[in-house]
Design a protein around this motif. Structure first.
Motif, PDB file in Angstrom:
ATOM      1  N   ALA A 281    -122.549 -23.533  32.093  1.00  0.00           N
ATOM      2  CA  ALA A 281    -121.959 -24.834  31.773  1.00  0.00           C
ATOM      3  C   ALA A 281    -122.846 -26.004  32.174  1.00  0.00           C
ATOM      4  O   ALA A 281    -122.818 -27.064  31.527  1.00  0.00           O
ATOM      5  CB  ALA A 281    -120.588 -24.967  32.440  1.00  0.00           C
ATOM      6  N   HIS A 306    -123.188 -23.026  25.537  1.00  0.00           N
ATOM      7  CA  HIS A 306    -121.950 -22.650  26.241  1.00  0.00           C
ATOM      8  C   HIS A 306    -120.759 -23.414  25.650  1.00  0.00           C
ATOM      9  O   HIS A 306    -119.694 -22.832  25.407  1.00  0.00           O
ATOM     10  CB  HIS A 306    -122.091 -22.940  27.728  1.00  0.00           C
ATOM     11  N   TYR A 307    -120.957 -24.709  25.413  1.00  0.00           N
ATOM     12  CA  TYR A 307    -119.903 -25.532  24.823  1.00  0.00           C
ATOM     13  C   TYR A 307    -119.497 -24.991  23.458  1.00  0.00           C
ATOM     14  O   TYR A 307    -118.306 -24.861  23.142  1.00  0.00           O
ATOM     15  CB  TYR A 307    -120.387 -26.979  24.703  1.00  0.00           C
ATOM     16  N   LYS A 310    -117.510 -21.704  23.883  1.00  0.00           N
ATOM     17  CA  LYS A 310    -116.154 -21.896  24.414  1.00  0.00           C
ATOM     18  C   LYS A 310    -115.227 -22.549  23.400  1.00  0.00           C
ATOM     19  O   LYS A 310    -114.014 -22.369  23.465  1.00  0.00           O
ATOM     20  CB  LYS A 310    -116.198 -22.744  25.692  1.00  0.00           C
ATOM     21  N   THR A 311    -115.790 -23.317  22.462  1.00  0.00           N
ATOM     22  CA  THR A 311    -114.955 -23.990  21.465  1.00  0.00           C
ATOM     23  C   THR A 311    -114.900 -23.210  20.153  1.00  0.00           C
ATOM     24  O   THR A 311    -114.388 -23.723  19.147  1.00  0.00           O
ATOM     25  CB  THR A 311    -115.485 -25.411  21.186  1.00  0.00           C
TER      26      THR A 311
END
Length: 340
Positions: A281, A306-307, A310-311
């Motif tokens: 993150a 990572h963003y 995760k989305t």
């Protein structure tokens, strides 16, 4: 321009060469990626990963497009505006799933596509004509696909029918069948000599790397040394390495897409990273400091990936697939450089 394969240097059973196909010159060993990459990336993006060759299965292609007849398929090169080389399989493995045992005849095979299409009667000659229509630079002769671990009688029947279908055709690959049985391999190769190239079939069905190496080593010793050696492996790096180490010239594999769909990013020594994990993150570095792929050189950070992970952004798969393609192509280049 004529099509030919030439061995430039060899070392301990490995060899580096060049494969000239019309307007393309490809260095071997060569990893040919699945056309599935076009599901996720534009052809221009694929090209920018240094990918110069793709392979397609015409029967799977017809299923994806919902076609009822193979003759309705478009030219792949025109459809994808692809300027690289195209390899095609005969569709034999998918046909084996769709055809009934009685569908196999001396002059070809009868089967139906799953979307309630009309009965398709495909002869060995028509299988090659279909691949030519698709725009293939290298095609594959039709064969009766049998599971690697099938009973001996079934493997024998597969070899006998494949030999009966054999065609003396320039620039097509002759399929070597017979499971893991040396005598059947010999019988498979007895029908034709001096072919442009050979496709060692059934390798992707094998359970262990040790058996992959044993089988490839056994068959390669029977092949003419000047001919092109081709095989298709499972979608994992370990089988790719096993095929390279056995002396295969061209490897078909869906490993780049498979790893990306799993969320995995290939890095040094074949390790895998998955940026879904929380410790990325606040990691502002690129995937790999030493990587020259379009993703790493665009300075997309691990935190950004990572963003995306995760989305559930579709961009995550697209970006890591770009990296995986480039990484695998560089891996092959490095492997080739060690053959001297």
């Amino acid at each position: 321009m004529s099509k030919y394969f030439e061995i430039e240097r060899s070392k301990n059973g490995l060899r580096a060469g060049k494969l000239v196909l019309d307007n393309f010159q490809l260095a071997t060993p060569l990893l040919v990626h699945s056309g599935r990459v076009n599901h996720y990336l534009l052809p221009k993006q694929v090209w920018e990963t240094n990918t110069r060759a793709l392979y397609y299965d015409p029967v799977i292609f017809a299923e994806e497009l919902g076609k009822k007849q193979l003759s309705d398929l478009p030219n792949l090169r025109q459809l994808f505006a692809w300027k690289g080389a195209l390899f095609t399989t005969s569709g034999a493995e998918e046909i084996a799933r769709l055809a009934k045992p009685r569908g196999y005849k001396a002059n070809g095979v009868n089967f139906r596509l799953p979307n309630e299409g009309q009965l398709i009667s495909l002869s060995p000659k028509e299988a090659l004509q279909l691949q030519e229509h698709l725009g293939a630079n290298i095609s594959e002769q039709l064969y009766r696909a049998v599971d690697y671990y099938a009973p001996v009688d079934d493997l024998t029947a597969g070899v006998e029918l494949t030999n009966r279908w054999a065609i003396n055709a320039d620039n097509s690959l002759f399929p070597v069948t017979g499971g893991g049985l040396k005598e059947l391999h010999r019988k498979s190769l007895a029908s034709l000599e001096g072919q442009f190239g050979y496709r060692i079939t059934q390798i992707e069905q094998i359970d262990t790397i040790m058996e992959v190496k044993r089988n490839l080593s056994t068959v390669i010793k029977m092949l003419p040394s000047e001919s092109l050696r081709v095989t298709k492996v499972k979608a994992n790096l370990e089988q790719v390495i096993a095929a390279l180490s056995a002396g295969i010239d061209v490897i078909y594999s869906d490993v780049a897409v498979h790893e990306a769909v799993m969320g995995n990013v290939l890095v040094a020594d074949g390790k895998r990273l998955n940026f879904d994990h929380a410790h990325f993150a606040n990691d502002w570095g690129p995937i790999d400091q030493n990587c020259g792929c379009p993703v790493c050189t665009s300075h997309y950070s691990r935190a950004f990936l990572h963003y995306l992970a995760k989305t559930d952004s579709s961009q995550y798969l697209n970006l890591i697939l770009e990296h995986n393609l480039f990484w695998l192509n560089q891996f092959i280049i490095k492997f080739r450089s060690q053959i001297n």
